[in-house]
Design a protein around this motif. Structure first.
Motif, short mmCIF file in Angstrom:
data_model
loop_
_atom_site.label_atom_id
_atom_site.label_comp_id
_atom_site.label_asym_id
_atom_site.label_seq_id
_atom_site.Cartn_x
_atom_site.Cartn_y
_atom_site.Cartn_z
N MET A 1 0.75 -1.14 -0.05
CA MET A 1 0.02 0.08 0.07
C MET A 1 0.81 1.23 -0.08
O MET A 1 2.12 1.18 0.88
CB MET A 1 -0.87 0.10 1.24
CG MET A 1 -1.56 1.48 1.37
SD MET A 1 -2.40 1.52 3.06
CE MET A 1 -3.34 0.08 3.58
N SER A 2 0.46 2.26 -0.68
CA SER A 2 1.48 3.49 -0.89
C SER A 2 0.63 4.36 -0.20
O SER A 2 -0.44 4.19 -0.06
CB SER A 2 1.51 4.03 -2.22
OG SER A 2 0.30 4.29 -3.12
N VAL A 3 1.38 5.41 0.61
CA VAL A 3 0.71 6.39 1.66
C VAL A 3 1.47 7.84 1.28
O VAL A 3 2.56 7.81 0.46
CB VAL A 3 1.04 6.09 2.88
CG1 VAL A 3 0.10 4.94 3.19
CG2 VAL A 3 2.41 6.09 3.50
N ARG A 4 0.69 8.86 1.57
CA ARG A 4 1.24 10.10 1.34
C ARG A 4 1.51 10.76 2.82
O ARG A 4 0.79 10.72 3.56
CB ARG A 4 0.23 11.04 0.52
CG ARG A 4 0.76 12.39 0.26
CD ARG A 4 -0.15 13.22 -0.53
NE ARG A 4 -1.54 13.39 0.05
CZ ARG A 4 -1.92 14.33 0.68
NH1 ARG A 4 -1.42 15.46 0.89
NH2 ARG A 4 -3.29 14.51 0.98
N ILE A 5 2.83 11.12 2.76
CA ILE A 5 3.24 11.90 4.01
C ILE A 5 3.43 13.22 3.87
O ILE A 5 4.16 13.95 3.18
CB ILE A 5 4.70 11.04 4.52
CG1 ILE A 5 4.43 9.53 4.90
CG2 ILE A 5 5.22 11.78 5.67
CD1 ILE A 5 5.64 8.85 4.99
N VAL A 6 2.82 14.00 4.82
CA VAL A 6 3.26 15.60 4.71
C VAL A 6 3.55 16.10 5.86
O VAL A 6 3.28 15.71 7.11
CB VAL A 6 1.66 16.09 4.45
CG1 VAL A 6 1.58 17.73 4.67
CG2 VAL A 6 0.72 15.66 3.49
N LEU A 7 4.84 16.75 5.79
CA LEU A 7 5.54 17.32 6.91
C LEU A 7 4.51 18.50 7.38
O LEU A 7 4.43 19.49 6.78
CB LEU A 7 6.91 17.53 6.43
CG LEU A 7 7.74 18.48 7.60
CD1 LEU A 7 8.14 17.47 8.37
CD2 LEU A 7 8.85 18.93 6.87
N GLU A 8 4.51 18.39 8.74
CA GLU A 8 3.50 19.44 9.39
C GLU A 8 4.50 20.46 10.11
O GLU A 8 4.24 21.56 10.35
CB GLU A 8 2.83 18.68 10.47
CG GLU A 8 1.79 17.56 9.84
CD GLU A 8 0.73 18.26 9.14
OE1 GLU A 8 0.55 19.47 9.06
OE2 GLU A 8 -0.20 17.47 8.55
N GLY A 9 5.84 20.15 10.70
CA GLY A 9 6.59 20.78 11.26
C GLY A 9 7.78 19.96 11.93
O GLY A 9 7.99 19.09 11.59
#
Length: 137
Positions: free
Chosen positions: A1-9
């Protein structure tokens, strides 16, 4: 499964804080990872999140602990002999300040000498000043 990671801080220790999103667009903040016992809720790193998301994650982790799923298989709740005080109105007299986050209070309604007459109260989310710290003058 591929996921998207978003840097928050980034926190003060240069740890990266981010969010994980599944292919369907649902966020891991919905609680799927902690609920299935695949992640832990860490209060200090969750401070970058919205309050609602923090509550969902904490609740999901508590559910996983209760069901003893995956990383919580052998979880044993910590033993305590204290009772939390929530939404109670207390009228007691402070008889001793033990530290910046701990006091001893006396209940005048309890008989003198009774173990119920005095009790230690620890205040949560309170930071007491360190001795010798010149920044807090």
């Amino acid at each position: 499964m591929s996921v998207r990671i978003v840097l928050e801080g980034v926190d003060k220790y240069n740890n990266l804080i981010g969010s994980v999103y599944y292919p369907d667009g649902d966020s891991a903040a919905s609680g799927a990872c902690p609920k299935s016992g695949l992640a832990k809720f860490v209060e200090w790193s969750a401070n970058m999140m919205e309050e609602d998301a923090k509550r969902r994650l904490k609740s999901a982790e508590l559910q996983a602990k209760k069901e003893r799923v995956r990383i919580w298989t052998n979880y044993v709740p910590p033993a305590t002999n204290s009772k939390a005080i929530y939404d109670q109105k207390l009228t007691e007299k402070v008889v001793e300040v033990v530290s910046g986050d701990c006091i001893i209070v006396a209940d005048d309604a309890a008989p003198y000498g009774s173990p119920l007459a005095e009790r230690r109260v620890n205040l949560s989310s309170i930071r007491c000043p360190r001795m010798g710290n010149t920044l807090h003058k």
